[in-house]
Design a protein around this motif. Structure first.
Motif, PDB file in Angstrom:
ATOM      1  N   LYS A 738       0.848  -1.182   0.000  1.00  0.00           N
ATOM      2  CA  LYS A 738       0.000   0.000   0.000  1.00  0.00           C
ATOM      3  C   LYS A 738       0.889   1.239   0.000  1.00  0.00           C
ATOM      4  O   LYS A 738       1.980   1.230   0.579  1.00  0.00           O
ATOM      5  CB  LYS A 738      -0.913  -0.002   1.234  1.00  0.00           C
ATOM      6  N   ALA A 739       0.419   2.284  -0.636  1.00  0.00           N
ATOM      7  CA  ALA A 739       1.231   3.488  -0.776  1.00  0.00           C
ATOM      8  C   ALA A 739       1.096   4.396   0.447  1.00  0.00           C
ATOM      9  O   ALA A 739       0.161   4.286   1.238  1.00  0.00           O
ATOM     10  CB  ALA A 739       0.802   4.260  -2.023  1.00  0.00           C
ATOM     11  N   GLU A 740       2.052   5.305   0.583  1.00  0.00           N
ATOM     12  CA  GLU A 740       1.952   6.364   1.582  1.00  0.00           C
ATOM     13  C   GLU A 740       0.747   7.243   1.250  1.00  0.00           C
ATOM     14  O   GLU A 740       0.420   7.457   0.081  1.00  0.00           O
ATOM     15  CB  GLU A 740       3.226   7.197   1.554  1.00  0.00           C
ATOM     16  N   ARG A 741       0.078   7.753   2.294  1.00  0.00           N
ATOM     17  CA  ARG A 741      -1.080   8.629   2.100  1.00  0.00           C
ATOM     18  C   ARG A 741      -0.670  10.090   2.236  1.00  0.00           C
ATOM     19  O   ARG A 741      -0.040  10.471   3.217  1.00  0.00           O
ATOM     20  CB  ARG A 741      -2.175   8.338   3.119  1.00  0.00           C
ATOM     21  N   GLU A 742      -1.016  10.878   1.232  1.00  0.00           N
ATOM     22  CA  GLU A 742      -0.888  12.334   1.339  1.00  0.00           C
ATOM     23  C   GLU A 742      -2.294  12.886   1.544  1.00  0.00           C
ATOM     24  O   GLU A 742      -3.170  12.719   0.699  1.00  0.00           O
ATOM     25  CB  GLU A 742      -0.281  12.920   0.062  1.00  0.00           C
ATOM     26  N   VAL A 743      -2.508  13.510   2.691  1.00  0.00           N
ATOM     27  CA  VAL A 743      -3.847  13.985   3.037  1.00  0.00           C
ATOM     28  C   VAL A 743      -3.801  15.495   3.247  1.00  0.00           C
ATOM     29  O   VAL A 743      -3.059  15.992   4.104  1.00  0.00           O
ATOM     30  CB  VAL A 743      -4.381  13.299   4.316  1.00  0.00           C
ATOM     31  N   GLU A 744      -4.592  16.193   2.473  1.00  0.00           N
ATOM     32  CA  GLU A 744      -4.711  17.646   2.638  1.00  0.00           C
ATOM     33  C   GLU A 744      -5.916  17.938   3.521  1.00  0.00           C
ATOM     34  O   GLU A 744      -7.042  17.529   3.225  1.00  0.00           O
ATOM     35  CB  GLU A 744      -4.873  18.325   1.272  1.00  0.00           C
ATOM     36  N   ILE A 745      -5.684  18.622   4.635  1.00  0.00           N
ATOM     37  CA  ILE A 745      -6.742  18.948   5.596  1.00  0.00           C
ATOM     38  C   ILE A 745      -7.132  20.417   5.418  1.00  0.00           C
ATOM     39  O   ILE A 745      -6.278  21.309   5.486  1.00  0.00           O
ATOM     40  CB  ILE A 745      -6.264  18.722   7.045  1.00  0.00           C
ATOM     41  N   ASN A 746      -8.419  20.655   5.175  1.00  0.00           N
ATOM     42  CA  ASN A 746      -8.947  22.023   5.072  1.00  0.00           C
ATOM     43  C   ASN A 746     -10.040  22.200   6.121  1.00  0.00           C
ATOM     44  O   ASN A 746     -11.097  21.572   6.034  1.00  0.00           O
ATOM     45  CB  ASN A 746      -9.522  22.283   3.677  1.00  0.00           C
ATOM     46  N   ILE A 747      -9.776  23.041   7.118  1.00  0.00           N
ATOM     47  CA  ILE A 747     -10.732  23.303   8.193  1.00  0.00           C
ATOM     48  C   ILE A 747     -11.296  24.710   8.004  1.00  0.00           C
ATOM     49  O   ILE A 747     -10.547  25.694   8.024  1.00  0.00           O
ATOM     50  CB  ILE A 747     -10.064  23.190   9.578  1.00  0.00           C
ATOM     51  N   ASN A 748     -12.596  24.795   7.820  1.00  0.00           N
ATOM     52  CA  ASN A 748     -13.266  26.095   7.666  1.00  0.00           C
ATOM     53  C   ASN A 748     -14.025  26.450   8.945  1.00  0.00           C
ATOM     54  O   ASN A 748     -14.448  25.571   9.693  1.00  0.00           O
ATOM     55  CB  ASN A 748     -14.256  26.052   6.492  1.00  0.00           C
ATOM     56  N   GLY A 749     -14.201  27.741   9.174  1.00  0.00           N
ATOM     57  CA  GLY A 749     -14.993  28.208  10.309  1.00  0.00           C
ATOM     58  C   GLY A 749     -14.235  28.171  11.622  1.00  0.00           C
ATOM     59  O   GLY A 749     -14.852  28.048  12.685  1.00  0.00           O
ATOM     60  N   ILE A 750     -12.912  28.290  11.586  1.00  0.00           N
ATOM     61  CA  ILE A 750     -12.120  28.233  12.815  1.00  0.00           C
ATOM     62  C   ILE A 750     -11.324  29.535  12.947  1.00  0.00           C
ATOM     63  O   ILE A 750     -10.571  29.919  12.052  1.00  0.00           O
ATOM     64  CB  ILE A 750     -11.185  26.996  12.813  1.00  0.00           C
ATOM     65  N   SER A 751     -11.506  30.241  14.045  1.00  0.00           N
ATOM     66  CA  SER A 751     -10.844  31.533  14.241  1.00  0.00           C
ATOM     67  C   SER A 751     -10.327  31.657  15.664  1.00  0.00           C
ATOM     68  O   SER A 751     -10.877  31.063  16.598  1.00  0.00           O
ATOM     69  CB  SER A 751     -11.828  32.683  13.963  1.00  0.00           C
ATOM     70  N   GLY A 752      -9.260  32.425  15.823  1.00  0.00           N
ATOM     71  CA  GLY A 752      -8.690  32.674  17.129  1.00  0.00           C
ATOM     72  C   GLY A 752      -7.294  32.105  17.263  1.00  0.00           C
ATOM     73  O   GLY A 752      -6.698  31.590  16.312  1.00  0.00           O
ATOM     74  N   LYS A 753      -6.766  32.203  18.485  1.00  0.00           N
ATOM     75  CA  LYS A 753      -5.434  31.683  18.760  1.00  0.00           C
ATOM     76  C   LYS A 753      -5.542  30.213  19.147  1.00  0.00           C
ATOM     77  O   LYS A 753      -6.299  29.846  20.041  1.00  0.00           O
ATOM     78  CB  LYS A 753      -4.793  32.481  19.898  1.00  0.00           C
TER      79      LYS A 753
END
Length: 828
Positions: A738-753
């Motif tokens: 099985k190949a290595e997984r490249e996963v792009e994570i996009n989180i919307n609606g998150i603000s602050g420190k």
């Protein structure tokens, strides 16, 4: 005798075989190799040894568009005609054969192309390194005519073998003279007409002996022999035994010539592929793939699969109950009194925090509960029980109590299981048993309070479906035993939770054990507050062998020896979704057969039921746990991993620090990758925002948790019981590619420190077994060496602080058997 248009390479992996090619006869031993050219008449026959062969056939036309001359080549390739010092060229052929088998087994993306390339490399090597001659066109035409004629002759013989057939008859059919026909058969088949006729009649005889209940006389005439006397003489010459002796040794069912069938006699099955011990044979084959693991890793270095995960964390999400935290397990009660055991458990509770713990043998002799005075009065001694349950209370965990095994004072038989001899018999008087149960529960209530004990679980016995290993008396006897025990529990308080039957997944799939139990409870109004089952991802290659062991146990053979034999049996593995499928099957039966709702608990669960399975120490187990736990949300009330520690003595304590024990923690207190699977799961939030194959995203308030993994399962060879690629130091060659997984994570609606913590667990980071390998596999480690490994046995952690404005993006690269957890913690 047969022929075909393909070239055929035969490599003997195990045992010996006889091979005849034309007029020549050869005995091939282990590791011998022969190439049979296209249209060469040949046959193989077994010797007295079991054998296993690797056979590769390739149609020469496969190469015609690249190298048309190959179709006319006749090779001389017989390794057994040369000494050990002259095997280098043959080793290269063995290498190509091994590589083809390896790729066919792994089935990684594009494996067909790799196999094709190996076939071409093999042909090129034959052309450049082995003597060969060419078949001229005229000779080829002549050979083809001979092949057509030979086929016609053989077909005629095969159709008429059951009656008296003569050479003259065949000659007339082919419009040839008897003299010419006799020489033609001898020249092309390497044997006379009569020899061939005897061979095919013997073949049919053997088939009927192994697969029918016909008498020797019936078989003799059906196979074309003039009399049983002529059959017996020829059979003795070839097989060095009589047909009856052969049937007794190898036949499916033992019969005598008078059809006196003894149903209680041992029924012997002919051996199948899986019955042969292939480990040594495949180990030898794969030895020609030196450095294969590195080679595979190098080839996959730039091989990745790409996924994009986009979520909006403003979504409400779905409530998620961490059911897997409900239950953890260990082997037997008395082990919980040891300091080393307790040190490990306290770390586990501090890191993860389970609710219940399940174990064997609360009543076994080593807990010293049941005693008789000199006058014969019953005296219960609860001191060890109190010490154990007090400890559980101290570390904030509740007992999930398996009621068993049988104290010696009330046993009906001396049958035991495990190294520590747990008695598996029924009580000689059921009232002695139910009184013990009642007094035990009353004592617990007096010590810990009724409300507390009503939160506990009481499970009746362990795996009664494995008769003569964990229970004696059959399922009907268990049903009555369960009923008496359940009512004994309920007699103290109706709110106490009692259940069972604590049977294995095989009893669910291979029999009506669970259905019969549920029907019994429903029909007789027997209390059943929960159903308990055990699930392991493996079975045994030979059900006949299992039945044989069970029968021998019933006949009184040593339980210890039979248990050892049981554990050493060849295992085959179920598919990737076995846990999920078994849970659904169990739920279907429960919902269909019970008139009320009940809980479902898996009180033992692991990839293997063998306490020396080397996969237990690897990174595979971490993704196995996470994949199955997340897939089984909402279909089970608990799954208890068997067991949290390698401190267990069912088959004596393991000697090597990484001996393949069940535990999340090894004997020395080193945390395996499986431990961190639970550690990561414990960090998930209480609401699921999104979940799909190999990832889950949760939240807790404004905190976000992202868990992504790369789970690969066993390859075909390992699934089917072959462990040749699994050794003490190399444990990662038994999985699918099985190949290595490249996963792009996009989180919307998150603000602050936010504080962003990233945990990485894989073979490079957090796998104590892999670090032990790098260290040189030391045994009997010093404290310094243990301290070094403890420092290495932890996932990689990186931390950063970011001010986010409605958006967060990250890329993760996850190798096979790897897990990554990201926690985004809101800061003020």
């Amino acid at each position: 005798m047969h022929w075909h248009g393909e070239i055929e390479i035969i490599l003997v992996l195990q045992g010996t075989i006889n091979i005849r090619v034309g007029n020549e006869r050869f005995l091939l031993e282990e590791n011998d190799l022969i190439l049979i050219n296209k249209n060469e008449v040949h046959n193989t026959s077994k010797t007295k040894e079991d054998n296993m062969l690797l056979v590769l056939q390739i149609n020469p036309e496969y190469y015609s568009s690249y190298y048309p001359r190959f179709n006319k080549m006749i090779f001389n390739c017989k390794s057994f005609l040369y000494g050990k010092e002259e095997q280098k060229s043959f080793d290269m052929i063995r290498h190509h054969l091994a590589k083809i088998v390896w790729e066919l087994n792994k089935k990684r993306e594009g494996y067909q192309l790799i196999i094709g390339a190996e076939a071409h490399l093999l042909a090129a090597f034959l052309v450049n390194n082995f003597d060969h001659t060419f078949i001229e066109d005229e000779k080829s035409v002549s050979m083809n005519k001979d092949i057509v004629r030979l086929q016609s002759i053989i077909n005629y013989i095969n159709r008429n073998m059951e009656r008296r057939i003569t050479l003259q008859e065949i000659a007339d059919n082919e419009q040839l003279s008897v003299y010419y026909l006799s020489h033609f058969i001898k020249k092309n088949m390497g044997m006379s007409f009569q020899e061939y006729l005897n061979n095919i009649r013997l073949d049919k005889t053997v088939n009927l002996l192994l697969n029918s209940d016909k008498t020797i006389t019936e078989i003799s005439y059906e196979s074309g022999f003039a009399s049983t006397k002529s059959l017996n003489k020829l059979f003795k010459d070839v097989y060095d035994c009589s047909p009856s002796e052969y049937r007794k040794a190898y036949g499916n069912i033992v019969y005598n010539e008078n059809k006196d069938r003894n149903e209680d006699s041992n029924k012997k099955k002919s051996r199948t592929y899986l019955d042969v011990d292939r480990k040594a044979a495949f180990k030898r084959l794969f030895s020609y793939l030196k450095g294969l693991d590195n080679e595979v890793q190098d080839e996959n270095t730039f091989s990745t699969t790409k996924d994009v995960i986009s979520v909006d964390v403003r979504n409400e999400g779905v409530n998620y109950k961490p059911y897997w935290k409900k239950l953890i397990t260990y082997s037997r009660a008395v082990e919980g009194l040891r300091k080393g055991w307790q040190n490990q458990f306290e770390e586990l509770q501090n890191d993860i925090g389970f609710e219940y713990i399940r174990f064997h043998s609360i009543f076994s002799d080593d807990m010293m509960v049941y005693n008789l005075s000199e006058e014969g009065h019953i005296i219960y001694n609860w001191s060890y029980v109190d010490e154990l349950l007090d400890y559980f209370k101290k570390v904030n965990i509740k007992p999930f109590i398996e009621l068993g095994f049988m104290p010696s004072e009330i046993k009906s038989l001396d049958e035991t299981v495990f190294w520590w001899r747990a008695n598996i018999s029924q009580p000689r008087d059921i009232k002695l048993w139910t009184d013990l149960v009642v007094e035990f529960i009353k004592h617990c209530i007096n010590r810990y309070g009724l409300k507390e004990v009503e939160t506990w679980y009481f499970e009746v016995w362990n795996e009664p479906d494995l008769e003569y290993f964990f229970w004696i008396g059959g399922k009907e006897a268990y049903f009555k035993f369960y009923e008496a025990t359940a009512w004994a529990v309920k007699s103290v308080s109706n709110k106490l939770k009692v259940g069972g039957p604590s049977i294995t997944h095989q009893a669910i799939s291979d029999s009506t054990w669970l259905e019969d139990f549920l029907i019994y409870c429903n029909k007789n109004d027997v209390p059943l507050d929960f159903v308990s089952l055990h699930i392991y991802s493996e079975s045994y290659s030979s059900k006949e062998k299992v039945q044989d062991i069970m029968l021998r146990a019933k006949q009184g053979e040593s339980q210890q020896e039979l248990m050892a034999e049981w554990r050493e049996m060849q295992r085959i593995y179920f598919g990737k979704d076995h846990t999920y499928d078994t849970l659904n099957s169990a739920n279907d039966k429960i919902n269909r057969l019970l008139s009320y709702n009940t809980e479902l608990h898996i009180t033992e669960w692991n990839a293997s039921s063998y306490s020396r399975n080397l996969i237990h120490d690897t990174c595979f187990m971490s993704t196995f746990i996470i994949s199955n736990i997340l897939k089984s949300i909402n279909i089970v009330d608990s799954i208890g991993y068997w067991t949290f520690t390698d401190i267990m003595e069912e088959a004596k304590a393991g000697i090597s620090p990484f001996h393949g024990g069940f535990g999340l923690i090894n004997n020395n207190g080193l945390k395996k990758p499986s431990y961190f699977a639970y550690y990561f799961l414990s960090k998930l939030g209480e609401k699921i925002i999104e979940q799909n194959e190999e990832y889950i995203i949760t939240k807790s308030g404004e905190d976000i948790q992202i868990l992504v993994y790369n789970h690969t399962y066993f390859d075909d060879l390992f699934l089917n019981g072959d462990t040749s690629a699994l050794t003490n130091t190399e444990r990662y060659l038994v999985y699918e590619e099985k190949a290595e997984r490249e996963v792009e994570i996009n989180i919307n609606g998150i603000s602050g420190k936010y504080k962003i913590t990233r945990y990485q667990l894989n073979r490079e980071y957090g796998s104590v077994f892999d670090e032990w390998i790098k260290m040189g596999t030391p045994e009997n480690m010093t404290q310094e060496e243990l301290n070094y490994l403890k420092g290495k046995a932890y996932p990689k952690i990186t931390v950063e602080y970011l001010n986010l404005d409605e958006y967060y993006k990250e890329k993760l690269y996850i190798p096979v058997h790897g897990i990554e957890l990201m926690t985004l913690e809101k800061k003020l």
